[in-house]
Write a protein that holds these residues in place. Structure first.
Motif, PDB file in Angstrom:
ATOM      1  N   GLY A   1      11.043  -2.112  -7.795  1.00  0.00           N
ATOM      2  CA  GLY A   1      10.892  -0.904  -7.001  1.00  0.00           C
ATOM      3  C   GLY A   1      11.239   0.341  -7.768  1.00  0.00           C
ATOM      4  O   GLY A   1      11.110   0.398  -8.987  1.00  0.00           O
ATOM      5  N   LYS A   2      11.760   1.346  -7.045  1.00  0.00           N
ATOM      6  CA  LYS A   2      12.066   2.647  -7.630  1.00  0.00           C
ATOM      7  C   LYS A   2      13.305   3.247  -6.957  1.00  0.00           C
ATOM      8  O   LYS A   2      13.639   2.899  -5.832  1.00  0.00           O
ATOM      9  N   TYR A   3      13.940   4.182  -7.666  1.00  0.00           N
ATOM     10  CA  TYR A   3      14.975   5.001  -7.050  1.00  0.00           C
ATOM     11  C   TYR A   3      14.311   6.101  -6.227  1.00  0.00           C
ATOM     12  O   TYR A   3      13.338   6.719  -6.674  1.00  0.00           O
ATOM     13  N   VAL A   4      14.843   6.316  -5.033  1.00  0.00           N
ATOM     14  CA  VAL A   4      14.315   7.365  -4.157  1.00  0.00           C
ATOM     15  C   VAL A   4      15.106   8.630  -4.477  1.00  0.00           C
ATOM     16  O   VAL A   4      16.131   8.937  -3.858  1.00  0.00           O
ATOM     17  N   THR A   5      14.642   9.362  -5.459  1.00  0.00           N
ATOM     18  CA  THR A   5      15.351  10.528  -5.969  1.00  0.00           C
ATOM     19  C   THR A   5      15.237  11.703  -5.011  1.00  0.00           C
ATOM     20  O   THR A   5      14.159  11.998  -4.497  1.00  0.00           O
ATOM     21  N   GLY A   6      16.350  12.377  -4.778  1.00  0.00           N
ATOM     22  CA  GLY A   6      16.370  13.552  -3.915  1.00  0.00           C
ATOM     23  C   GLY A   6      16.590  13.244  -2.450  1.00  0.00           C
ATOM     24  O   GLY A   6      16.725  14.156  -1.639  1.00  0.00           O
ATOM     25  N   ALA A   7      16.636  11.975  -2.113  1.00  0.00           N
ATOM     26  CA  ALA A   7      16.806  11.575  -0.710  1.00  0.00           C
ATOM     27  C   ALA A   7      18.271  11.331  -0.396  1.00  0.00           C
ATOM     28  O   ALA A   7      19.055  10.935  -1.257  1.00  0.00           O
ATOM     29  N   ASP A   8      18.628  11.569   0.858  1.00  0.00           N
ATOM     30  CA  ASP A   8      19.899  11.099   1.384  1.00  0.00           C
ATOM     31  C   ASP A   8      19.691   9.643   1.799  1.00  0.00           C
ATOM     32  O   ASP A   8      18.616   9.064   1.579  1.00  0.00           O
ATOM     33  N   LEU A   9      20.681   9.038   2.397  1.00  0.00           N
ATOM     34  CA  LEU A   9      20.550   7.651   2.825  1.00  0.00           C
ATOM     35  C   LEU A   9      19.450   7.515   3.877  1.00  0.00           C
ATOM     36  O   LEU A   9      19.183   8.451   4.645  1.00  0.00           O
ATOM     37  N   PRO A  10      18.791   6.351   3.921  1.00  0.00           N
ATOM     38  CA  PRO A  10      17.597   6.210   4.768  1.00  0.00           C
ATOM     39  C   PRO A  10      17.915   6.089   6.258  1.00  0.00           C
ATOM     40  O   PRO A  10      18.920   5.495   6.656  1.00  0.00           O
ATOM     41  N   LYS A  11      17.005   6.628   7.047  1.00  0.00           N
ATOM     42  CA  LYS A  11      17.036   6.471   8.503  1.00  0.00           C
ATOM     43  C   LYS A  11      15.978   5.457   8.932  1.00  0.00           C
ATOM     44  O   LYS A  11      16.228   4.585   9.758  1.00  0.00           O
ATOM     45  N   GLN A  12      14.785   5.593   8.349  1.00  0.00           N
ATOM     46  CA  GLN A  12      13.695   4.668   8.634  1.00  0.00           C
ATOM     47  C   GLN A  12      12.853   4.482   7.371  1.00  0.00           C
ATOM     48  O   GLN A  12      12.738   5.389   6.543  1.00  0.00           O
ATOM     49  N   ILE A  13      12.283   3.288   7.244  1.00  0.00           N
ATOM     50  CA  ILE A  13      11.350   2.995   6.156  1.00  0.00           C
ATOM     51  C   ILE A  13      10.087   2.416   6.783  1.00  0.00           C
ATOM     52  O   ILE A  13      10.150   1.409   7.502  1.00  0.00           O
ATOM     53  N   TYR A  14       8.969   3.075   6.549  1.00  0.00           N
ATOM     54  CA  TYR A  14       7.678   2.582   7.046  1.00  0.00           C
ATOM     55  C   TYR A  14       6.977   1.853   5.906  1.00  0.00           C
ATOM     56  O   TYR A  14       6.821   2.399   4.812  1.00  0.00           O
ATOM     57  N   VAL A  15       6.577   0.619   6.149  1.00  0.00           N
ATOM     58  CA  VAL A  15       5.945  -0.195   5.108  1.00  0.00           C
ATOM     59  C   VAL A  15       4.593  -0.693   5.594  1.00  0.00           C
ATOM     60  O   VAL A  15       4.470  -1.209   6.705  1.00  0.00           O
TER      61      VAL A  15
ATOM     62  N   GLU B   1       0.832  -1.198   0.000  1.00  0.00           N
ATOM     63  CA  GLU B   1       0.000   0.000   0.000  1.00  0.00           C
ATOM     64  C   GLU B   1       0.869   1.250   0.000  1.00  0.00           C
ATOM     65  O   GLU B   1       0.577   2.214  -0.706  1.00  0.00           O
ATOM     66  N   SER B   2       1.928   1.236   0.812  1.00  0.00           N
ATOM     67  CA  SER B   2       2.812   2.392   0.856  1.00  0.00           C
ATOM     68  C   SER B   2       4.123   2.028   1.524  1.00  0.00           C
ATOM     69  O   SER B   2       4.133   1.291   2.510  1.00  0.00           O
ATOM     70  N   ALA B   3       5.216   2.545   0.980  1.00  0.00           N
ATOM     71  CA  ALA B   3       6.525   2.477   1.633  1.00  0.00           C
ATOM     72  C   ALA B   3       7.032   3.909   1.718  1.00  0.00           C
ATOM     73  O   ALA B   3       7.363   4.520   0.695  1.00  0.00           O
ATOM     74  N   ASP B   4       7.042   4.452   2.911  1.00  0.00           N
ATOM     75  CA  ASP B   4       7.428   5.840   3.142  1.00  0.00           C
ATOM     76  C   ASP B   4       8.836   5.879   3.725  1.00  0.00           C
ATOM     77  O   ASP B   4       9.154   5.118   4.643  1.00  0.00           O
ATOM     78  N   VAL B   5       9.651   6.777   3.218  1.00  0.00           N
ATOM     79  CA  VAL B   5      11.058   6.854   3.609  1.00  0.00           C
ATOM     80  C   VAL B   5      11.326   8.141   4.380  1.00  0.00           C
ATOM     81  O   VAL B   5      10.843   9.214   4.006  1.00  0.00           O
ATOM     82  N   VAL B   6      12.098   8.027   5.452  1.00  0.00           N
ATOM     83  CA  VAL B   6      12.653   9.183   6.154  1.00  0.00           C
ATOM     84  C   VAL B   6      14.164   9.064   6.061  1.00  0.00           C
ATOM     85  O   VAL B   6      14.732   8.033   6.457  1.00  0.00           O
ATOM     86  N   ASP B   7      14.831  10.090   5.499  1.00  0.00           N
ATOM     87  CA  ASP B   7      16.279   9.985   5.359  1.00  0.00           C
ATOM     88  C   ASP B   7      16.990  10.602   6.564  1.00  0.00           C
ATOM     89  O   ASP B   7      16.356  11.106   7.500  1.00  0.00           O
ATOM     90  N   ILE B   8      18.317  10.570   6.547  1.00  0.00           N
ATOM     91  CA  ILE B   8      19.090  11.001   7.712  1.00  0.00           C
ATOM     92  C   ILE B   8      19.051  12.514   7.905  1.00  0.00           C
ATOM     93  O   ILE B   8      19.489  13.016   8.945  1.00  0.00           O
ATOM     94  N   GLN B   9      18.518  13.245   6.940  1.00  0.00           N
ATOM     95  CA  GLN B   9      18.332  14.681   7.098  1.00  0.00           C
ATOM     96  C   GLN B   9      16.883  15.018   7.482  1.00  0.00           C
ATOM     97  O   GLN B   9      16.474  16.172   7.416  1.00  0.00           O
ATOM     98  N   GLU B  10      16.145  13.979   7.874  1.00  0.00           N
ATOM     99  CA  GLU B  10      14.758  14.108   8.323  1.00  0.00           C
ATOM    100  C   GLU B  10      13.804  14.523   7.201  1.00  0.00           C
ATOM    101  O   GLU B  10      12.696  14.991   7.457  1.00  0.00           O
ATOM    102  N   GLN B  11      14.228  14.350   5.961  1.00  0.00           N
ATOM    103  CA  GLN B  11      13.309  14.557   4.850  1.00  0.00           C
ATOM    104  C   GLN B  11      12.378  13.353   4.758  1.00  0.00           C
ATOM    105  O   GLN B  11      12.809  12.211   4.957  1.00  0.00           O
ATOM    106  N   VAL B  12      11.119  13.589   4.428  1.00  0.00           N
ATOM    107  CA  VAL B  12      10.125  12.521   4.322  1.00  0.00           C
ATOM    108  C   VAL B  12       9.716  12.353   2.856  1.00  0.00           C
ATOM    109  O   VAL B  12       9.425  13.337   2.162  1.00  0.00           O
ATOM    110  N   PHE B  13       9.697  11.107   2.404  1.00  0.00           N
ATOM    111  CA  PHE B  13       9.317  10.780   1.036  1.00  0.00           C
ATOM    112  C   PHE B  13       8.137   9.808   1.089  1.00  0.00           C
ATOM    113  O   PHE B  13       8.315   8.588   1.097  1.00  0.00           O
ATOM    114  N   PRO B  14       6.897  10.356   1.137  1.00  0.00           N
ATOM    115  CA  PRO B  14       5.715   9.488   1.202  1.00  0.00           C
ATOM    116  C   PRO B  14       5.563   8.680  -0.078  1.00  0.00           C
ATOM    117  O   PRO B  14       5.851   9.169  -1.176  1.00  0.00           O
TER     118      PRO B  14
END
Length: 217
Positions: free
Chosen positions: A89-103, A45-58
């Motif tokens: 999957g997909k490339y997470v464009t614009g993100a730094d390396l991940p801190k957390q991934i919510y699935v 349904e969704s995989a949301d990424v938070v990178d190490i700079q606290e950016q969120v990629f819903p």
């Protein structure tokens, strides 16, 4: 636990308002992929990424997890692969390396809806930053390779294993996570409990052999 997950994601979403162009990785984007065992169909349904700079990629990734469904029950879904695929999957464009991934995903063979937070430690990010001289047999060249892909394998029972890998490089297992059941069911309760139908191949396998839960312990 469900309340904790909701609070965690809300807090991360609120903290991800400021974007930055600086990145700590030696490549432009990293890949997020998902796979599932043969016949064990999964809808993400969704995989949301938070990178190490606290950016969120819903919804950095959503849709079908890659798998093989051979006819005549000739495939084998049991156990974990020795060489894990990175999956579709997909490339997470614009993100730094991940801190957390919510699935949040649906295991269609059960059927059941799961959610989890995958915490990515600094040791894993170091693996993703580290360049290695590797030989690519496909084109006969030595390259500096990076493990710039995260592959997540989702199995019935709400278990996930996570690997990092890259072109011409052996994947490395980094963590195993047990998800929790979302009592709201599929689509956050908006489908009246209705799941998508299995393919004919998956339905035939499960009806004959069942779901091999014990093989993924």
């Amino acid at each position: 636990m469900n309340s904790f997950l909701r609070i965690t994601i809300c807090a991360l979403l609120l903290s991800g308002c400021t974007l930055t162009n600086s990145q700590s990785m030696p490549y432009k984007a990293w890949y997020l992929g998902f796979s599932a065992p043969a016949y064990m169909e999964v809808w993400i349904e969704s995989a949301d990424v938070v990178d190490i700079q606290e950016q969120v990629f819903p919804r950095a990734m959503s849709g079908v997890a890659s798998l093989i469904t051979p006819p005549n029950n000739s495939g084998d879904p049991r156990g974990w692969p020795k060489r894990a695929p990175m999956g579709g999957g997909k490339y997470v464009t614009g993100a730094d390396l991940p801190k957390q991934i919510y699935v949040r995903w649906q295991s269609l063979v059960e059927p059941q809806t799961y959610q989890m937070v995958i915490k990515i430690p600094e040791a894993t990010r170091e693996l993703m930053r580290k360049g290695e001289k590797v030989y690519c047999a496909a084109d006969g060249k030595w390259i500096t390779g990076y493990r710039q892909s995260i592959g997540i394998r989702l199995v019935p029972g709400g278990i996930a294993k996570v690997w990092v890998g890259g072109p011409c490089m052996a994947p490395i297992e980094v963590t195993k996570v047990k998800a929790v059941i979302d009592p709201r069911g599929p689509y956050e309760g908006k489908s009246d409990g209705e799941y998508d139908s299995l393919s004919n191949e998956s339905k035939a396998y499960v009806e004959k052999f069942g779901v091999p839960y014990d093989s993924w312990k």
